[in-house]
Structure formats: C-alpha cells, structure tokens
Design a protein around this motif. Structure first.
Motif, PDB file in Angstrom:
ATOM      1  N   MET A   1       0.643  -1.354  -0.050  1.00 42.00           N
ATOM      2  CA  MET A   1      -0.457  -0.314   0.529  1.00 42.00           C
ATOM      3  C   MET A   1       1.176   1.414   0.050  1.00 42.00           C
ATOM      4  SD  MET A   1      -2.707   2.029   2.459  1.00 42.00           S
ATOM      5  CE  MET A   1      -3.811   0.650   2.516  1.00 42.00           C
ATOM      6  N   ASP A   2       0.485   2.220  -0.722  1.00 46.60           N
ATOM      7  CA  ASP A   2       1.146   3.665  -0.602  1.00 46.60           C
ATOM      8  C   ASP A   2       0.785   4.388   0.257  1.00 46.60           C
ATOM      9  OD1 ASP A   2       1.716   6.380  -1.124  1.00 46.60           O
ATOM     10  OD2 ASP A   2       1.656   6.503  -3.010  1.00 46.60           O
ATOM     11  N   THR A   3       1.072   4.262   1.334  1.00 45.66           N
ATOM     12  CA  THR A   3       0.807   4.998   2.543  1.00 45.66           C
ATOM     13  C   THR A   3       0.295   6.552   2.398  1.00 45.66           C
ATOM     14  OG1 THR A   3       2.561   5.504   3.718  1.00 45.66           O
ATOM     15  CG2 THR A   3       1.478   3.488   4.427  1.00 45.66           C
ATOM     16  N   ALA A   4       1.449   7.460   1.621  1.00 41.79           N
ATOM     17  CA  ALA A   4       1.007   8.469   1.462  1.00 41.79           C
ATOM     18  C   ALA A   4      -0.799   8.879   0.732  1.00 41.79           C
ATOM     19  CB  ALA A   4       1.864   9.384  -0.028  1.00 41.79           C
ATOM     20  N   THR A   5      -1.010   8.446  -0.435  1.00 36.22           N
ATOM     21  CA  THR A   5      -2.609   8.063  -0.744  1.00 36.22           C
ATOM     22  C   THR A   5      -3.597   7.020  -0.431  1.00 36.22           C
ATOM     23  OG1 THR A   5      -1.578   6.349  -2.340  1.00 36.22           O
ATOM     24  CG2 THR A   5      -0.946   8.706  -3.129  1.00 36.22           C
ATOM     25  N   GLY A   6      -2.984   6.216   0.219  1.00 34.49           N
ATOM     26  CA  GLY A   6      -4.170   5.082   0.934  1.00 34.49           C
ATOM     27  C   GLY A   6      -4.314   3.948  -0.388  1.00 34.49           C
ATOM     28  N   LEU A   7      -3.612   4.008  -1.227  1.00 37.83           N
ATOM     29  CA  LEU A   7      -4.079   3.347  -2.419  1.00 37.83           C
ATOM     30  C   LEU A   7      -3.339   1.637  -2.017  1.00 37.83           C
ATOM     31  CD1 LEU A   7      -4.172   5.507  -5.289  1.00 37.83           C
ATOM     32  CD2 LEU A   7      -5.629   4.612  -4.061  1.00 37.83           C
ATOM     33  N   THR A   8      -4.065   0.466  -2.702  1.00 43.30           N
ATOM     34  CA  THR A   8      -3.187  -0.415  -3.144  1.00 43.30           C
ATOM     35  C   THR A   8      -3.490  -1.026  -4.630  1.00 43.30           C
ATOM     36  OG1 THR A   8      -4.037  -1.299  -1.221  1.00 43.30           O
ATOM     37  CG2 THR A   8      -3.497  -2.848  -2.437  1.00 43.30           C
ATOM     38  N   PHE A   9      -1.578  -0.949  -5.185  1.00 40.40           N
ATOM     39  CA  PHE A   9      -2.142  -1.200  -6.410  1.00 40.40           C
ATOM     40  C   PHE A   9      -1.418  -3.113  -6.315  1.00 40.40           C
ATOM     41  CE2 PHE A   9      -1.382   3.040  -8.437  1.00 40.40           C
ATOM     42  CZ  PHE A   9      -0.992   3.570  -6.953  1.00 40.40           C
ATOM     43  N   ARG A  10      -2.784  -3.205  -7.552  1.00 38.96           N
ATOM     44  CA  ARG A  10      -1.694  -4.745  -8.050  1.00 38.96           C
ATOM     45  C   ARG A  10      -2.506  -4.990  -9.292  1.00 38.96           C
ATOM     46  NH1 ARG A  10      -6.844  -7.736  -7.769  1.00 38.96           N
ATOM     47  NH2 ARG A  10      -9.039  -6.612  -6.540  1.00 38.96           N
ATOM     48  N   ASP A  11      -1.935  -6.627  -9.766  1.00 36.78           N
ATOM     49  CA  ASP A  11      -2.761  -6.824 -10.756  1.00 36.78           C
ATOM     50  C   ASP A  11      -3.700  -7.787 -11.127  1.00 36.78           C
ATOM     51  OD1 ASP A  11       0.438  -5.564 -12.118  1.00 36.78           O
ATOM     52  OD2 ASP A  11       0.976  -8.133 -11.988  1.00 36.78           O
ATOM     53  N   ALA A  12      -5.337  -6.787 -11.840  1.00 36.20           N
ATOM     54  CA  ALA A  12      -5.786  -7.336 -11.272  1.00 36.20           C
ATOM     55  C   ALA A  12      -6.289  -9.522 -12.076  1.00 36.20           C
ATOM     56  CB  ALA A  12      -7.070  -6.580 -12.799  1.00 36.20           C
ATOM     57  N   THR A  13      -6.808  -9.378 -12.007  1.00 35.21           N
ATOM     58  CA  THR A  13      -7.236 -11.285 -12.513  1.00 35.21           C
ATOM     59  C   THR A  13      -8.722 -11.415 -12.988  1.00 35.21           C
ATOM     60  OG1 THR A  13      -8.585 -12.131  -9.511  1.00 35.21           O
ATOM     61  CG2 THR A  13      -6.285 -11.601  -9.989  1.00 35.21           C
ATOM     62  N   ASP A  14      -9.297 -12.575 -12.818  1.00 38.94           N
ATOM     63  CA  ASP A  14      -9.765 -12.841 -13.813  1.00 38.94           C
ATOM     64  C   ASP A  14     -10.805 -13.055 -13.214  1.00 38.94           C
ATOM     65  OD1 ASP A  14      -8.333 -14.228 -15.351  1.00 38.94           O
ATOM     66  OD2 ASP A  14      -9.067 -15.825 -15.470  1.00 38.94           O
ATOM     67  N   ALA A  15     -10.737 -12.990 -11.730  1.00 36.99           N
ATOM     68  CA  ALA A  15     -11.790 -12.649 -10.497  1.00 36.99           C
ATOM     69  C   ALA A  15     -12.043 -10.956  -9.829  1.00 36.99           C
ATOM     70  CB  ALA A  15     -11.720 -12.393  -9.445  1.00 36.99           C
ATOM     71  N   ASP A  16     -11.718  -9.875 -11.292  1.00 38.19           N
ATOM     72  CA  ASP A  16     -11.940  -8.742 -11.175  1.00 38.19           C
ATOM     73  C   ASP A  16     -12.593  -8.294 -12.305  1.00 38.19           C
ATOM     74  OD1 ASP A  16     -10.211  -7.982  -8.653  1.00 38.19           O
ATOM     75  OD2 ASP A  16      -8.534  -8.199 -10.103  1.00 38.19           O
ATOM     76  N   VAL A  17     -12.704  -9.068 -13.311  1.00 37.09           N
ATOM     77  CA  VAL A  17     -12.939  -8.733 -14.477  1.00 37.09           C
ATOM     78  C   VAL A  17     -14.736  -8.122 -14.164  1.00 37.09           C
ATOM     79  CG1 VAL A  17     -14.288  -9.499 -17.057  1.00 37.09           C
ATOM     80  CG2 VAL A  17     -11.895 -10.146 -16.085  1.00 37.09           C
ATOM     81  N   ASP A  18     -15.493  -8.007 -14.012  1.00 39.22           N
ATOM     82  CA  ASP A  18     -17.148  -7.665 -13.806  1.00 39.22           C
ATOM     83  C   ASP A  18     -16.768  -5.578 -13.047  1.00 39.22           C
ATOM     84  OD1 ASP A  18     -18.250  -9.564 -15.085  1.00 39.22           O
ATOM     85  OD2 ASP A  18     -19.086 -10.381 -13.511  1.00 39.22           O
ATOM     86  N   VAL A  19     -15.492  -5.986 -11.488  1.00 40.59           N
ATOM     87  CA  VAL A  19     -15.695  -5.006 -11.072  1.00 40.59           C
ATOM     88  C   VAL A  19     -14.954  -4.094 -12.109  1.00 40.59           C
ATOM     89  CG1 VAL A  19     -14.671  -3.885  -9.449  1.00 40.59           C
ATOM     90  CG2 VAL A  19     -15.841  -5.466  -9.070  1.00 40.59           C
ATOM     91  N   LEU A  20     -14.300  -4.303 -12.780  1.00 39.27           N
ATOM     92  CA  LEU A  20     -13.116  -3.190 -13.749  1.00 39.27           C
ATOM     93  C   LEU A  20     -14.026  -2.833 -14.809  1.00 39.27           C
ATOM     94  CD1 LEU A  20     -10.129  -5.499 -13.763  1.00 39.27           C
ATOM     95  CD2 LEU A  20     -10.065  -2.854 -13.203  1.00 39.27           C
ATOM     96  N   VAL A  21     -15.189  -3.902 -15.404  1.00 38.04           N
ATOM     97  CA  VAL A  21     -16.193  -3.130 -16.879  1.00 38.04           C
ATOM     98  C   VAL A  21     -16.506  -2.130 -15.909  1.00 38.04           C
ATOM     99  CG1 VAL A  21     -17.560  -4.493 -18.543  1.00 38.04           C
ATOM    100  CG2 VAL A  21     -16.262  -5.792 -17.842  1.00 38.04           C
ATOM    101  N   ALA A  22     -16.976  -2.298 -15.161  1.00 39.00           N
ATOM    102  CA  ALA A  22     -18.172  -1.108 -14.230  1.00 39.00           C
ATOM    103  C   ALA A  22     -17.603  -0.174 -14.414  1.00 39.00           C
ATOM    104  CB  ALA A  22     -18.833  -1.739 -13.556  1.00 39.00           C
TER     105      ALA A  22
END
Length: 178
Positions: free
Chosen positions: A1-22
């Motif tokens: 996690m980037d503590t300055a922004t509170g963001l987490t960066f990760r590679d998307a997986t098959d399970a993320d497809v519907d959320v990413l399309v939306a």
C-alpha cells in the motif's frame, strides 16, 4: 500500500473482470460518467469495453491490467503493455466520484514507475481521441506531448462504442520516462 495515498496497486485477475468493466463504463459512458470530467458520453454511445476485452488484457503476454484499490474497493485501473522499447498506457479509468482529487495523477506516476522498473522502458505511449482537448491538456501537464500522428477510430465496430460524430480519430501521445 502507498501510505501517502492509501492506495493499493495490484495486477488484476479474472475475478476482477466484472468490477473493472463497471468501473470503465462508469468513467466514460452514460449518465454516471457525467459525475466526473472524463466522460465521452457526448462523443460516443454504447459500450467502452466488455468482459472479453478486459479479460484479454489481463491474459495477454507482456500486458497487465493494474487494479487500484482504496479502502478495499477498486477505484481506478489502467492497462500497461510492454512493446519493445516502450510501454503502452491504456484502459485508464478513475471512479467518477473520485475524479479531480489527484487519484489519476497518482495512478499514472505508479504506472510509469512500474514500466521503468519492470521492463526498463524509457518511453510511455498512449492514444487519445483527438477532440478530447481537456483530457489531452491533462496529459500534457503530466509530461506527455502530442505527436500529430493519428490513427482512425474503429467506426462500425460497436465493441468500442457508437460514434455520435464523424470526425473521431486517435492521436498518439508520448512521454519520455526519466
């Protein structure tokens, strides 16, 4: 996690497809996109992407779809693709409700850092619809420059949307990565 922004960066997986399309659809198409400033609703109707398109980016060799989470929720994404001496940046989306607060800038900086460190590239490229002057100006403030090189919009291929005007084309933008 980037503590300055509170963001987490990760590679998307098959399970993320519907959320990413939306997410991508909400940032560019329909009434929901009007909550942010990146909407293309006045230029294009129909879809921006579909599950098959997102999954293809996730599965492609030398490609990744970076999912960005804040408080456990996917709030942004971008495609990074290694293309020899440069990387391609695409499928960039930020939740409309969070646009204008620096999230896009943070995502781009992390994307550029990852491309430099992972692939050793010294240049990032992207294509933007050339009539999107406000968006191009935003990229220019981040160090991208217009090249004047254009490619045709895929008229007739509804996977990319249904154009509302006849003068759409993509312009190549380039940034040297230090």
């Amino acid at each position: 996690m980037d503590t300055a922004t509170g963001l987490t960066f990760r590679d998307a997986t098959d399970a993320d497809v519907d959320v990413l399309v939306a997410l991508i659809e909400s940032a560019y198409r329909g009434d929901s996109s009007r909550a942010g400033w990146t909407t293309e609703a006045d230029l294009l109707e129909g879809q921006r992407t579909d599950p098959e398109g997102v999954l293809a980016v996730i599965k492609a060799p030398d490609s990744r779809l970076l999912a960005v989470e804040q408080a456990g929720r996917v709030v942004a994404c971008c495609q990074l693709e290694h293309r020899g001496d440069h990387a391609y940046f695409g499928m960039f989306a930020v939740s409309p409700a969070l646009q204008g607060a620096g999230l896009g800038k943070a995502v781009m900086a992390e994307a550029e850092r990852r491309c430099r460190e992972t692939w050793g590239v010294t240049e990032m490229r992207m294509t933007v619809i050339s009539v999107r002057e406000d968006l191009i100006a935003w990229y220019e403030r981040r160090g991208y420059r217009r090249t004047g090189k254009t490619s045709p919009f895929p008229y007739g291929d509804e996977r990319f949307g249904i154009p509302r005007r006849a003068d759409l084309e993509f312009e190549l933008l380039v940034k040297t990565l230090a």
